[in-house]
Design a protein around this motif. Structure first.
Motif, PDB file in Angstrom:
ATOM      1  N   GLY A 239      39.632  49.031  40.656  1.00  0.00           N
ATOM      2  CA  GLY A 239      40.728  48.836  42.076  1.00  0.00           C
ATOM      3  C   GLY A 239      39.802  48.932  42.899  1.00  0.00           C
ATOM      4  O   GLY A 239      39.247  49.459  43.612  1.00  0.00           O
ATOM      5  N   ARG A 690      41.462  44.034  38.524  1.00  0.00           N
ATOM      6  CA  ARG A 690      43.069  45.040  38.976  1.00  0.00           C
ATOM      7  C   ARG A 690      43.529  43.747  40.107  1.00  0.00           C
ATOM      8  O   ARG A 690      44.693  44.006  40.260  1.00  0.00           O
ATOM      9  CB  ARG A 690      43.099  46.190  39.373  1.00  0.00           C
ATOM     10  N   GLN A 706      48.044  48.851  38.255  1.00  0.00           N
ATOM     11  CA  GLN A 706      47.409  49.992  39.321  1.00  0.00           C
ATOM     12  C   GLN A 706      48.514  50.852  39.600  1.00  0.00           C
ATOM     13  O   GLN A 706      47.248  51.957  39.763  1.00  0.00           O
ATOM     14  CB  GLN A 706      48.181  49.132  40.553  1.00  0.00           C
TER      15      GLN A 706
END
Length: 829
Positions: A239, A690, A706
């Protein structure tokens, strides 16, 4: 919680309560059913649990405060509505005194005012919020048409329908029913042969036998494991901007195996929350704790590691509250919850369970694991000629010293990232850094590459997966003022781990209950699945119901608080919760109970009478038509085409995807499409970044992970049709389907092949009109391509070029593409 969220949720709640409100004046007014939704939507924001933002020092969610003497008057005077300040304020024409205030842009409807007036006249009785009350010992009610009922589920549904004078729908036709249950339990289509066998089987137990075979299928674990991975915010990358790849697939495989094995849900919970704290935990139990290592990791330079460590711990609090309790616990991070009985202090007591995790930013505990170990298989044997572990460790230590010296002398011209990694101690490296060093070492030292005797690449793959570990000495936990980790409230003192008392009230005081002593995550896990915890079984069964009927018994499945929807069938929800516990927390038992029910087996066809009486199908007088999830769009297409690689688990793969997906990401990523049968694995094994998810997923409403996702939306957009028609992956699947049509019908009869393709995709016979359209389309395409060999060949893969004529084969590809692009194909009836 944002100010807009309560308004939106309030709108949903109003939909559910409108029928109750309309009926209320002629009956006994019940607080939870009739009154609480009105007060929650209009009053609790300013007169609810949050004492710091409470206006007029008046609290309306507790009776003692609402009826308190305020100096000759009271907000509520039981039995005296006209003397109650509440009624005066909501009916006044003075804009300065009107409640809710004009600036709130809220107002009470006349029927809502009448409900409050009658409630006060009847004595203004309060009830605890339904979700926090102990699960009632409800029994399936008596019904008039008991012959319709197949399981206890049906009695609750039918009793309400009979009360409303609505008849249930007839059972779906056999072809629809077998397609439905296959998609729901495994996410794959039945073969035409399986459909024929079921349609022709008159035995009363024909359908239950199909159910049992599907529950025993290894693909059941993939289908229902995928639902859980949404809640676990599972992804293959860290992420944030860099979004580097991570190895978390062993956790995914653990979930699949646990679901297939029907691991009791209480144990399923404990191992994920605190498997590392169990006595002598197994490797699988350590891998299970990957549930809470699925949090994001920020690898950018110049960031404060403590900030992101705290953010990860806060995410774990919010996710636990959402997934197991169905509560918006995260709303209490900055202040006491505006609507629910969750104080800010309780939030940080909950946070204390996770505050001692050994994962400062991107470093943390790991465990080395292979695919085979996840599925209980012995690791593949190592070639005895390979170098042993001790020798490899010695070689690696020597190589690192030499390589570090070489890199520094060269000014890091091989590789700056590698130099930085070599300067770290091995224990301080994260999984990605360790992988970088190991790859460089193995490239320089071939003897380090252990050669496996078995050539199965999946089983030979070994990775280090992040797991939960706590520090030997726990960190002190303080309440953060306004949620700011830089402003700990040290004056308040350090907080000990603690539960949410509104939930614990149903479990009894944990201080008095020795089984509930509070120390660490293991105590938290046991609290979550304590048999007296009213939320976990309700929330879990509600989500299972949602996947089968499109919405939960509580529509706001992520919010069982006062702003959430009221249950449409509260007795049924409680009965399901008790059955869940009584079954030994068996998920398969509950799936069996639901899919065998007459309620589940109903036709989904719309009825004219229901469009007026129950337009949203809340009473379930019919089944729901549901567009399948993003992954199942691909999986169903692959199963129809015969291309599906049914390998369970192991590292992710990369199917074909359009160019330019990573153009706008900070960290350039390579996407080399898989070859061979691996190219056609189930969609759940697709590498998921992501920052740039695989395009099919976003197009069909998969989340970006997320954060936890417990309910996916369903949209209907032109881009979905364009994807199915033009995406490279689906074009290959159409070619595979055409090849299967030819292979299954070797005689060369194009109509027979078209009929075969229709049945492979839609699991039924076409109507005369449907087949006429398909036939005409294929005939027209063949005619157009007859004199255009280049265009025909462009539609064919190597297999199709070797048999038949190009124009006819290309027409079959286009017909296959048409079938895959129908609403019927992507819809579960």
């Amino acid at each position: 919680m944002s100010s807009s969220a309560p308004i939106f949720i309030a709108a949903l709640a109003c939909i559910f309560t409108s029928a109750a409100i309309a009926a209320a004046p002629t009956e006994k007014i019940r607080f939870n059913e009739h009154v609480r939704p009105i007060l929650s939507n209009n009053c609790f924001f300013c007169h609810g649990p949050d004492e710091k933002h409470r206006d007029g020092k008046l609290r309306l969610d507790i009776r003692e405060d609402a009826v308190r003497d305020l100096g000759g008057y009271a907000a509520i005077m039981p039995g005296k509505p006209d003397a109650s300040e509440l009624i005066k304020r909501i009916t006044t024409h003075d804009s300065d005194d009107l409640m809710p205030p004009v600036k709130s842009k809220k107002h009470l409807a006349p029927q809502e005012i009448e409900v409050l007036r009658k409630w006060i006249a009847q004595g203004a009785e309060y009830e605890g919020h339904w979700a926090f009350l102990p699960i009632a010992k409800a029994e399936p009610p008596a019904v008039k048409d008991s012959g319709w009922c197949r399981t206890g589920v049906d009695r609750f549904i039918l009793e309400r329908l009979e009360r409303e004078r609505i008849a249930p729908s007839p059972e779906a036709d056999r072809a629809t029913l077998i397609r439905r249950v296959h998609l729901d339990l495994t996410g794959l289509l039945p073969s035409p042969e399986e459909v024929d066998a079921f349609v022709k089987d008159p035995a009363p137990d024909a359908y239950p036998r199909v159910v049992e075979s599907l529950l025993a299928s290894p693909h059941y674990g993939e289908r229902w494991g995928r639902h859980w991975l949404d809640s676990a915010r599972y992804a293959d990358s860290n992420g944030y901007a860099i979004d580097a790849e991570r190895a978390m697939w062993p956790y995914r495989d653990w979930v699949i195996k646990a679901v297939n094995d029907d691991m009791p849900f209480d144990r399923f919970t404990i191992e994920q929350i605190a498997g590392d704290l169990l006595p002598k935990p197994t490797k699988a139990q350590l891998v299970a704790t990957g549930f809470h290592r699925n949090t994001l990791i920020n690898q950018e330079g110049g960031t404060d590691p403590e900030q992101f460590r705290v953010e990860a711990a806060i995410d774990r609090v919010s996710t636990t509250g959402q997934v197991w309790l169905g509560l918006t616990v995260g709303c209490a991070q900055c202040h006491t919850h505006k609507f629910d009985p969750i104080t800010q202090r309780e939030f940080y007591q909950f946070y204390a369970f996770f505050n001692s995790g050994l994962d400062r930013n991107n470093a943390g505990a790991t465990v080395t694991v292979s695919r085979g170990e996840m599925f209980g298989e012995p690791p593949p044997p190592v070639d005895p000629k390979s170098v042993g572990d001790a020798e490899i460790a010695r070689l690696k230590e020597a190589w690192e010293k030499m390589e570090l010296a070489r890199q520094e002398s060269a000014g890091a011209k091989a590789n700056a990232k590698l130099l930085g990694a070599l300067r770290q101690l091995d224990a301080a490296r994260d999984a990605g850094t360790k992988k970088l060093v190991q790859a460089a070492f193995e490239k320089a030292e071939p003897r380090a590459q252990k050669k496996r005797v078995r050539g199965d690449d999946l089983d030979a793959t070994t990775v280090e997966q992040m797991i939960m570990r706590d520090l030997p000495q726990p960190r002190e936990t303080f309440l953060f003022q306004r949620g700011d980790f830089l402003r700990p409230d040290t004056a308040l003192g350090a907080l000990q781990p603690g539960f949410i008392q509104a939930v614990s009230a149903g479990i009894r005081d944990p201080i008095q209950n020795p089984k509930l002593k509070i120390q660490n995550r293991l105590d938290l896990a046991r609290w979550l699945v304590n048999e007296d915890n009213p939320l976990t079984p309700r929330v879990t069964m509600n989500r299972v119901w949602m996947h089968y009927f499109g919405r939960g018994i509580v529509e706001t499945e992520e919010d069982f608080g006062t702003q959430g929807s009221s249950p449409t069938h509260p007795e049924l929800l409680d009965w399901l919760g008790r059955e869940f516990i009584r079954s030994g927390w068996s998920m398969k038992a509950m799936h069996r109970l639901i899919v065998n029910s007459a309620t589940y087996r109903q036709s989904s066809k719309m009825r004219a009478d229901l469009s007026q009486k129950d337009p949203r199908n809340l009473l379930l007088a019919r089944q729901e038509r549901l567009r399948v999830d993003a992954e199942i769009v691909r999986d169903a297409a692959l199963s129809a085409s015969g291309l599906l690689d049914k390998t369970i688990g192991g590292p992710g793969f990369r199917p074909p995807q359009p160019e330019g997906v990573y153009t706008f990401t900070q960290n350039a990523k390579k996407w080399t499409a898989a070859t061979g049968t691996t190219r056609f694995r189930r969609a759940m094994y697709t590498i998921f970044y992501r920052s740039a998810p695989y395009p099919l997923f976003g197009t069909f409403d998969a989340p970006n992970f997320q954060a936890a996702c417990t309910r996916r939306p369903r949209s209907d957009t032109p881009l979905q049709s364009l994807t199915l028609a033009n995406d490279t992956a689906f074009m290959e699947i159409a070619q595979g389907l055409a090849a299967r049509m030819i292979r299954d019908v070797p005689g060369g009869d194009s109509d027979a092949r078209l009929l075969r393709g229709f049945r492979l995709c839609l699991s039924r016979e076409p109507s005369a009109q449907e087949f006429a359209i398909l036939h005409a389309y294929a005939k027209a395409q063949a005619a157009d391509l007859q004199n255009d060999a280049a265009s025909a060949n462009a539609l064919l893969d190597d297999t199709l070029k070797k048999r038949g004529t190009p124009a006819e084969n290309a027409a079959l590809v286009l017909a296959a593409r048409l079938l895959l692009n129908t609403d019927n194909f992507i819809t579960r009836e």
